[in-house]
Design a protein around this motif. Structure first.
Motif, PDB file in Angstrom:
ATOM      1  N   GLY A  23       0.820  -1.269  -0.002  1.00  0.00           N
ATOM      2  CA  GLY A  23       0.073   0.004   0.051  1.00  0.00           C
ATOM      3  C   GLY A  23       0.734   1.263  -0.033  1.00  0.00           C
ATOM      4  O   GLY A  23       0.201   2.454  -0.347  1.00  0.00           O
ATOM      5  N   ALA A  24       2.182   1.186   0.373  1.00  0.00           N
ATOM      6  CA  ALA A  24       2.908   2.416   0.357  1.00  0.00           C
ATOM      7  C   ALA A  24       3.667   2.674  -0.876  1.00  0.00           C
ATOM      8  O   ALA A  24       3.896   1.683  -1.592  1.00  0.00           O
ATOM      9  CB  ALA A  24       3.923   2.390   1.543  1.00  0.00           C
ATOM     10  N   VAL A  30      18.066  11.693  -0.510  1.00  0.00           N
ATOM     11  CA  VAL A  30      17.603  10.239  -0.115  1.00  0.00           C
ATOM     12  C   VAL A  30      16.994  10.012  -1.550  1.00  0.00           C
ATOM     13  O   VAL A  30      16.334  10.852  -1.969  1.00  0.00           O
ATOM     14  CB  VAL A  30      16.737  10.143   1.013  1.00  0.00           C
ATOM     15  CG1 VAL A  30      16.360   9.056   1.131  1.00  0.00           C
ATOM     16  CG2 VAL A  30      17.464  10.909   2.432  1.00  0.00           C
ATOM     17  N   GLY A  31      17.332   9.036  -1.975  1.00  0.00           N
ATOM     18  CA  GLY A  31      16.444   8.284  -3.077  1.00  0.00           C
ATOM     19  C   GLY A  31      16.506   6.683  -3.309  1.00  0.00           C
ATOM     20  O   GLY A  31      17.148   5.941  -2.333  1.00  0.00           O
ATOM     21  N   HIS A  32      15.812   5.906  -4.169  1.00  0.00           N
ATOM     22  CA  HIS A  32      15.588   4.649  -4.214  1.00  0.00           C
ATOM     23  C   HIS A  32      16.268   4.135  -5.563  1.00  0.00           C
ATOM     24  O   HIS A  32      16.144   4.951  -6.360  1.00  0.00           O
ATOM     25  CB  HIS A  32      13.912   4.243  -3.948  1.00  0.00           C
ATOM     26  CG  HIS A  32      13.226   4.684  -4.840  1.00  0.00           C
ATOM     27  ND1 HIS A  32      13.239   4.020  -6.288  1.00  0.00           N
ATOM     28  CD2 HIS A  32      12.046   5.466  -5.116  1.00  0.00           C
ATOM     29  CE1 HIS A  32      11.995   4.657  -6.960  1.00  0.00           C
ATOM     30  NE2 HIS A  32      11.758   5.549  -5.957  1.00  0.00           N
ATOM     31  N   ALA A  33      16.616   3.029  -5.258  1.00  0.00           N
ATOM     32  CA  ALA A  33      17.060   2.468  -6.605  1.00  0.00           C
ATOM     33  C   ALA A  33      16.188   1.469  -7.323  1.00  0.00           C
ATOM     34  O   ALA A  33      16.683   0.145  -7.416  1.00  0.00           O
ATOM     35  CB  ALA A  33      18.367   1.725  -6.297  1.00  0.00           C
ATOM     36  N   SER A  92       5.151   4.734  12.522  1.00  0.00           N
ATOM     37  CA  SER A  92       5.051   4.341  11.258  1.00  0.00           C
ATOM     38  C   SER A  92       3.758   4.701  10.439  1.00  0.00           C
ATOM     39  O   SER A  92       2.801   4.846  11.053  1.00  0.00           O
ATOM     40  CB  SER A  92       5.036   2.739  11.126  1.00  0.00           C
ATOM     41  OG  SER A  92       4.837   2.115  10.055  1.00  0.00           O
ATOM     42  N   ILE A  93       3.882   5.144   9.168  1.00  0.00           N
ATOM     43  CA  ILE A  93       2.747   5.653   8.226  1.00  0.00           C
ATOM     44  C   ILE A  93       2.122   4.492   7.501  1.00  0.00           C
ATOM     45  O   ILE A  93       1.117   4.692   6.634  1.00  0.00           O
ATOM     46  CB  ILE A  93       3.175   6.850   7.611  1.00  0.00           C
ATOM     47  CG1 ILE A  93       4.422   6.616   6.713  1.00  0.00           C
ATOM     48  CG2 ILE A  93       3.748   7.863   8.601  1.00  0.00           C
ATOM     49  CD1 ILE A  93       4.636   7.659   5.486  1.00  0.00           C
ATOM     50  N   HIS A 104       9.398   9.436   4.028  1.00  0.00           N
ATOM     51  CA  HIS A 104       9.509   9.226   5.384  1.00  0.00           C
ATOM     52  C   HIS A 104      10.957   8.928   6.083  1.00  0.00           C
ATOM     53  O   HIS A 104      10.973   9.434   7.113  1.00  0.00           O
ATOM     54  CB  HIS A 104       8.584   7.701   5.584  1.00  0.00           C
ATOM     55  CG  HIS A 104       8.300   7.574   6.900  1.00  0.00           C
ATOM     56  ND1 HIS A 104       7.646   8.021   7.764  1.00  0.00           N
ATOM     57  CD2 HIS A 104       8.615   6.197   7.743  1.00  0.00           C
ATOM     58  CE1 HIS A 104       7.592   7.604   8.945  1.00  0.00           C
ATOM     59  NE2 HIS A 104       8.252   6.361   9.006  1.00  0.00           N
ATOM     60  N   ILE A 105      11.665   8.320   5.383  1.00  0.00           N
ATOM     61  CA  ILE A 105      13.236   8.228   5.707  1.00  0.00           C
ATOM     62  C   ILE A 105      13.843   9.521   5.918  1.00  0.00           C
ATOM     63  O   ILE A 105      14.476   9.977   6.980  1.00  0.00           O
ATOM     64  CB  ILE A 105      13.680   7.117   5.159  1.00  0.00           C
ATOM     65  CG1 ILE A 105      13.171   5.715   4.949  1.00  0.00           C
ATOM     66  CG2 ILE A 105      15.328   7.151   5.284  1.00  0.00           C
ATOM     67  CD1 ILE A 105      13.821   4.916   4.248  1.00  0.00           C
TER      68      ILE A 105
END
Length: 244
Positions: free
Chosen positions: A20-21, A45-48, A233-234, A29-30
């Motif tokens: 769901g996130a 901050v990023g995601h791969a 936590s969300i 959030h991080i």
């Protein structure tokens, strides 16, 4: 968990993304917690590699100077497990949109279905879903689809499917394990599987098990109070497999 993090110098965080996130929400959030912990106003901050909201599993998050390595991580092979539901399709190739074009599912044998999986193994041509983050003319396709300006012609691209294993069959559901190369859309794999089966199909559940040598087994289980001293936590803890 390690005792000390150098977020500005650069860290790699292995996150087990909850159902769901969005991947963007995890990064946001991080970032928020890091800024609050360090008392600073800005940090990269990023995601791969995006995981769809309805997917769970490994999301690699990079911070600080480590974000320069995002493309390197995105090029790694990935392993997914999940399920396909035959007998209908959806506009987005997963459960975010309602089912349509319902069709009776034939009494397939395992060999019938494994033959279809073999057709989707090796180097294949794949069309990305219209509802995807892929950019066309500088705009993400899902944004174009939502405002009615989706491109009329979507180009296919070659992707590498190292293996497509059917781990369980309980029609209309087919459970799988896929080892694939960069740029593969598992939603498109599910759609193409249903098309080859002649009855339609869409991705019912998905979990990313690994990226290169990094496993979800080594990831943080969600984002909880004890992780990085996070206070809340969300994210929901819903398990999509329980709805099968």
């Amino acid at each position: 968990m390690q005792d000390h993090y150098s977020f500005q110098e650069g860290e790699m965080l292995l996150i087990d993304k909850p159902y769901g996130a969005t991947s963007f929400a995890v990064v946001k959030h991080i970032r928020w917690h890091i800024l609050n912990m360090l008392g600073i106003k800005k940090i990269k901050v990023g995601h791969a590699g995006t995981l769809d909201p309805l997917a769970t599993g490994l999301l690699i998050v990079l911070t600080g100077k480590k974000t320069k390595e995002i493309e390197q991580f995105m090029g790694l092979d990935k392993v997914y497990t999940g399920s396909i539901k035959l007998g209908a399709i959806t506009a987005c190739y997963d459960r975010e949109k309602p089912e349509e074009n319902h069709c009776e599912v034939p009494a397939f044998t395992r060999e019938d279905l494994e033959q279809i999986a073999r057709q989707l193994t090796g180097e294949i041509e794949q069309f990305p879903p219209i509802f995807s983050a892929l950019k066309v003319d500088g705009k993400k396709m899902y944004q174009q689809a939502r405002d009615g300006s989706a491109p009329k012609e979507i180009k296919s691209r070659k992707v590498q499917i190292h293996s497509f294993e059917l781990t369980d069959i309980d029609l209309p559901f087919i459970h799988f394990r896929i080892h694939c190369g960069k740029g593969t859309y598992i939603r498109s794999m599910a759609y193409d599987f249903g098309k080859l089966a002649g009855c339609g199909g869409y991705l019912y559940s998905l979990r990313r098990e690994s990226i290169g040598s990094f496993s979800v087994d080594d990831a943080i289980m969600g984002i909880r109070e004890e992780d990085f001293s996070f206070r809340e936590s969300i994210f929901p803890a819903t398990n999509p497999e329980s709805q099968l």
